[in-house]
Each structure stands twice: as C-alpha cells, then as structure tokens.
Design an enzyme around this catalytic site. Structure first.
Site, mmCIF file in Angstrom:
data_model
loop_
_atom_site.group_PDB
_atom_site.id
_atom_site.type_symbol
_atom_site.label_atom_id
_atom_site.label_comp_id
_atom_site.label_asym_id
_atom_site.label_seq_id
_atom_site.Cartn_x
_atom_site.Cartn_y
_atom_site.Cartn_z
ATOM 1 N N SER A 28 0.834 -1.213 0.000
ATOM 2 C CA SER A 28 0.000 0.000 0.000
ATOM 3 C C SER A 28 0.863 1.255 0.000
ATOM 4 O O SER A 28 0.340 2.371 0.001
ATOM 5 C CB SER A 28 -0.914 -0.005 1.234
ATOM 6 N N THR A 160 -39.214 26.998 -10.351
ATOM 7 C CA THR A 160 -39.504 25.656 -9.832
ATOM 8 C C THR A 160 -39.680 24.825 -11.097
ATOM 9 O O THR A 160 -40.172 25.342 -12.111
ATOM 10 C CB THR A 160 -40.794 25.598 -8.980
ATOM 11 N N HIS A 161 -39.255 23.577 -11.064
ATOM 12 C CA HIS A 161 -39.267 22.721 -12.266
ATOM 13 C C HIS A 161 -38.455 23.341 -13.405
ATOM 14 O O HIS A 161 -38.710 23.061 -14.572
ATOM 15 C CB HIS A 161 -40.691 22.453 -12.778
ATOM 16 N N SER A 282 -13.262 26.750 -27.335
ATOM 17 C CA SER A 282 -13.399 25.552 -28.149
ATOM 18 C C SER A 282 -12.337 25.595 -29.227
ATOM 19 O O SER A 282 -12.014 26.665 -29.758
ATOM 20 C CB SER A 282 -14.789 25.519 -28.782
ATOM 21 N N LYS A 288 -16.941 30.314 -28.707
ATOM 22 C CA LYS A 288 -17.347 29.639 -27.461
ATOM 23 C C LYS A 288 -16.495 29.949 -26.246
ATOM 24 O O LYS A 288 -15.293 30.112 -26.332
ATOM 25 C CB LYS A 288 -17.358 28.119 -27.677
ATOM 26 N N ASN A 290 -16.485 28.056 -22.634
ATOM 27 C CA ASN A 290 -17.136 26.934 -21.946
ATOM 28 C C ASN A 290 -16.899 26.963 -20.427
ATOM 29 O O ASN A 290 -15.794 27.257 -19.985
ATOM 30 C CB ASN A 290 -16.619 25.606 -22.511
ATOM 31 N N GLU A 295 -18.385 22.370 -14.909
ATOM 32 C CA GLU A 295 -18.724 21.010 -15.363
ATOM 33 C C GLU A 295 -17.878 19.970 -14.635
ATOM 34 O O GLU A 295 -18.358 18.905 -14.241
ATOM 35 C CB GLU A 295 -18.502 20.883 -16.868
ATOM 36 N N TYR A 322 -9.654 -6.276 12.991
ATOM 37 C CA TYR A 322 -9.050 -5.825 11.739
ATOM 38 C C TYR A 322 -9.050 -6.927 10.669
ATOM 39 O O TYR A 322 -8.792 -8.093 10.960
ATOM 40 C CB TYR A 322 -7.599 -5.372 11.999
ATOM 41 N N GLN A 327 -7.463 -1.931 4.382
ATOM 42 C CA GLN A 327 -6.405 -1.157 3.733
ATOM 43 C C GLN A 327 -6.957 -0.397 2.515
ATOM 44 O O GLN A 327 -6.398 0.595 2.081
ATOM 45 C CB GLN A 327 -5.278 -2.094 3.306
ATOM 46 N N LYS A 330 -8.053 3.785 2.205
ATOM 47 C CA LYS A 330 -7.281 5.012 1.988
ATOM 48 C C LYS A 330 -7.435 5.622 0.614
ATOM 49 O O LYS A 330 -7.679 6.826 0.490
ATOM 50 C CB LYS A 330 -5.809 4.748 2.297
HETATM 51 N N1 ARG Z 1 -1.248 -1.131 5.696
HETATM 52 C C1 ARG Z 1 -2.194 -1.642 6.609
HETATM 53 C C2 ARG Z 1 -3.534 -0.943 6.423
HETATM 54 O O1 ARG Z 1 -3.573 0.075 5.867
HETATM 55 C C3 ARG Z 1 -1.738 -1.444 8.002
HETATM 56 C C4 ARG Z 1 -2.310 -2.401 8.986
HETATM 57 C C5 ARG Z 1 -1.776 -3.756 8.738
HETATM 58 N N2 ARG Z 1 -2.179 -4.669 9.757
HETATM 59 C C6 ARG Z 1 -2.065 -5.983 9.626
HETATM 60 N N3 ARG Z 1 -2.494 -6.688 10.609
HETATM 61 N N4 ARG Z 1 -1.617 -6.501 8.549
HETATM 62 O O2 ARG Z 1 -4.557 -1.433 6.818
#
Ligand code: ARG
Length: 464
Positions: A28, A160-161, A282, A288, A290, A295, A322, A327, A330
């Site tokens: 990651s 409205t509408h 454009s 134009k 834009n 958008e 966990y 993971q 993120k």
């Molecule tokens: N990179 C992992 C995550 O974002 C960190 C936690 C990892 N924990 C584990 N027990 N492997 O979730």
C-alpha cells in the site's frame, strides 16, 4: 530481497518465499505514503509515552526521535526511498529508522500494532482534511456573501421545475447556498468531534499488557480522549465514512451550484458571465467560452459519492476486528478529499469572479407571468377573496395575457376587468417585479431587506 526485508518485520514463522503477485496485491506504500507525516508524529508521541512510563529507556527514546526527525526531513526533501517490499508506510519508516539508529528502532513497536497505528494515522489525516475543508468552505461562503451583498436587490427569475415561478433576488439565491454550505460546515464540525478519539494503545485488537498511559498519548496527539474499546478502535472506519458522507453532501451542494452556473452562463439564459480564469475556449468554434470548471466540479463530485459507496461495501461484511480489506479505505478517502478540495477552491474562485448581469436577470424575471401570484395575493388582500378563488381569477387574467402575447403589467385595465370588475388601477402596483420581491418580506423571504439582514447575521456568526 523483497522477502528478506518483509521478513525482518513479520517473517519469523515463514519458511517459504512469496509470490511476486503478493507484493502487487499487498503493498500500500504507493498511496499510504501520504500518511508519513502523521505516522511519524504518532510514533514520536508513542515513544515519548513509552519512555515516560519507563517501558523504554530515555536514551532509546532520544535516539528514536532523532531518527524519526531525520526521516521526516528526508521525506520533505523528497530524498526518502519508499520501498514496496516493505508493504506500507509504517514498515517503511520503521525499517529506515533501523538503518539510521540500529537496535533501539526495534523498541518503538512495543505496546502497539500496525492496527492501532494505522487507525491513529488515518484519523489524524482525516481530521486535518476536515480542518482544511472547513477553511475552503468558509472562503466560498465569503464569496457568496459578497455576491449577495452586491446584488441584494437585483431581481432575477426564480424557478420551480426550471420553469419561471416568481421573481427572486440575486442576493436571496446566493444566500440559499450560504445556508447549505453553513450546514456543511457544521456537519464537518460534528464529524470531527465524533472521530476525535485516539486508538493508539489498542494494539492489535485486545489492548496491551504494558503499563502504557493512553491519556498522555491521546492529549499529545490533540485527541479528545483515548478510545474506550480496543476492538472497536482498530476495526471501525466510520470516521472515514462520515468524512465521505459529509463530503458527499457538501459535494452535492457544490454540484447543484455548478449546474446552475452552467445554465446561467449559457447563451440562452445569459444571467451571468464567468471569468476567463475559469473557462476554456473551443478548438473549433471561436465564439465559445465553456464553463469547464463548473462542469468538472459537477463530475468530480460523482467520484466522492463513489468512494462513499465503495468503502461502505468494503466494510459491511467484515467481522471484528481488523481485516486487510480495510487497507482499501485510503485510496477512496484520498481521492475523495483531493476532489472535494479542488472543487471547493475552484468554486470559490468562480463565485468571486463571476459577473451577474443585472439587466438580463431583470428582463428574464418578467418572463412567464412571474407576478401572477402577486396578482392573486392582491385579490385576497384588497378584495378579501378566498385564495382559491383569487387563484382562479388570476388564471383567467394570465390566459388573456397569453392570448395577447404580453406581460401581465402590459394588459389594459379594461381587459383585466372583463374577468373581474372589482379590480382597480391599484393592481399595477403589484405587477412589477421589484414590487413583487420587495413585498416578500416574511422572515427568510426574498425581499432585499430580509436578504440584507441574513447577510449581516452570517457575517457575524462566521466572522466573515
Ligand atoms: N497497511 C495496513 C492498512 O492500511 C496497516 C495495517 C496492517 N495490519 C495488519 N495486521 N496486517 O490497513
């Protein structure tokens, strides 16, 4: 090589090698390196607490902090080499620490796990994003307040509408968004308050046998309190989801405003013109201009909704505590936050720069018999008719204006009186659009007097 490095961290019980694909699916670091600063901050606080509690020596603490400071500097200077073989930001930092300070580096991970570490880092990161979004929302609100002030009594069509309904003021329309974005501000405040608990010290899932001081860690990381259940603290991502849902709602407001800018700036509406700074031309049609920024805001908000749904789906089937699925939180949150920030900043710029076309707005406000409701209200107030009857009479007058292809205020009194001869010359006083908006002075209404008092209220509340 890959296997050797990871083995240093967790490989004690592994004999066989890893498939190359394992790194591909597992690493990651390419994205969670964005947590580096927070990871180091939390590690420094953790090390200090360990030393204060006598769990590690002060000497080791000092060398850990010195090493972490060096790493932080290297990352800032772009000199740090992130290594996929070391999976994630936590192991990258720790491995580098080992290279710099040697044996004491191995003591940093006492009484913690990557599970509480990542939950802490990510909370710190999301908390910062909330603070940043609130700053951007405030400057957007300020731009809206300035527009509202400038055109507190400029008349424009109210829809409205998307059909002409009643005249409203430009100031009133701008202030509608001030209300929406102010609620977004307060939603972010609520979310921040709820997520502001410190997971560090929950360790892998069950807490730790070391005599740690969780209050100390929590307050040094500026959290409100340590989290009260270690299983919950390492395994929920509701704080990330709340950030995504509040961002989605705020994004939905941004997207509606963006859509209005697209409509209003079109040649058919011509209610506003957007500055060149936020428009493009454009490549084939020279005439134009834009509204691309608007958008793109509209489109990017879709990604925030997507992230919200994606993380909900990641989380919904996970047993406590966990699981590695988490993971995947993120990238969704990073992408959503990036898009929210750019959308907020671009919207502020567009609102600051845009020029509302007072004349065109007023002309457009006359279309579609926009003061018909004023006429009906006059019948109720002056002739004491029930509103339903007044509505019916007004409908007949509108029909005559439609046949004659003219505005209500251009109809001859004689024609109006064919419908109801109790109507007098005085009716014309309510048929102008200015009069229409000025008369709607009920609390929260579109009258310039109301708009001005709302502007003053928000300026005071938000200190803008
Ligand atoms: N990179 C992992 C995550 O974002 C960190 C936690 C990892 N924990 C584990 N027990 N492997 O979730």
């Amino acid at each position: 090589m890959t296997q050797e490095k990871a083995n240093l961290m967790w490989g004690g019980r592994f004999a066989g090698g890893q498939d190359a694909l394992m790194e591909e699916i597992n690493a990651s670091i390419d994205f969670d390196k964005r947590l580096a600063e927070h990871d180091i901050f939390a590690s420094k606080v953790h090390a200090k607490m360990l030393s204060d509690q006598g769990i590690i020596s002060e000497e080791d603490y000092k060398s850990i902090v010195g090493g972490l400071d060096q790493i932080s500097l290297q990352i800032k200077k772009n000199e740090f080499i992130f290594d996929r073989a070391l999976e994630d930001i936590h192991m990258n930092v720790e491995a580098r620490l080992k290279e710099i300070i040697g044996e004491p580096a191995g003591r940093l991970h006492t009484a913690r796990s990557r599970n509480d570490q990542v939950a802490t880092d990510f909370r710190l990161w999301v908390r910062d994003q909330i603070d940043f979004s609130q700053k951007l929302i405030k400057s957007l609100i300020e731009a809206l307040l300035d527009q509202a002030e400038l055109g507190a009594d400029w008349v424009m069509p109210g829809f409205t509408h998307l059909q002409m309904a009643q005249p409203v003021t430009w100031g009133h329309h701008m202030m509608a968004y001030v209300e929406m974005f102010s609620r977004d501000l307060s939603r972010f405040t609520d979310a921040r308050d709820r997520m502001n608990e410190c997971p560090l010290g929950s360790a892998a899932l069950a807490g730790t046998s070391f005599p740690i001081n969780r209050e100390k860690t929590s307050s040094a990381l500026h959290f409100k309190a340590p989290s009260a259940n270690s299983l919950d603290a390492v395994s929920d991502r509701d704080f990330a989801l709340e950030f995504l849902s509040v961002s989605s709602i705020c994004g939905m407001h941004l997207s509606r405003l963006a859509e209005e800018l697209v409509i209003w700036s079109s040649a058919q509406f011509k209610l506003i013109s957007l500055s060149d700074r936020f428009s493009t031309g454009s490549s084939i049609m020279p005439q134009k201009k834009n509204p691309d920024a608007a958008e793109l805001i509209r489109a990017k908000i879709g990604r925030i909704f997507g992230a919200n749904v994606a993380l909900m789906i990641v989380m919904k089937g996970l047993p406590l505590a966990y699981s590695k699925d988490m993971q995947e939180d993120k990238e969704q949150v990073f992408d959503a936050a990036d898009n929210l920030m750019v959308a907020l900043a671009a919207m502020s710029g567009m609102i600051k720069d845009l020029k509302a076309n007072k004349e065109n707005m007023e002309a457009a406000a006359h279309f579609g018999f926009s003061t018909a409701t004023d006429l009906a209200d006059w019948l109720v107030q002056k002739l004491n008719l029930p509103f339903r009857e007044a509505h019916h009479i007004t409908g007949q007058i509108v029909q005559r204006a439609e046949v004659k292809k003219c505005d209500l205020c251009d109809l001859d009194l004689a024609v109006i009186r064919e419908v109801d001869d109790r109507i007098t010359e005085d009716i014309y006083s309510v048929l102008s659009v200015q009069n229409s908006v000025a008369s709607r002075a009920s609390y929260g209404g579109t009258a310039p007097s109301q708009v001005r008092s709302q502007i003053a209220r928000w300026r005071k509340t938000l200190e803008l």
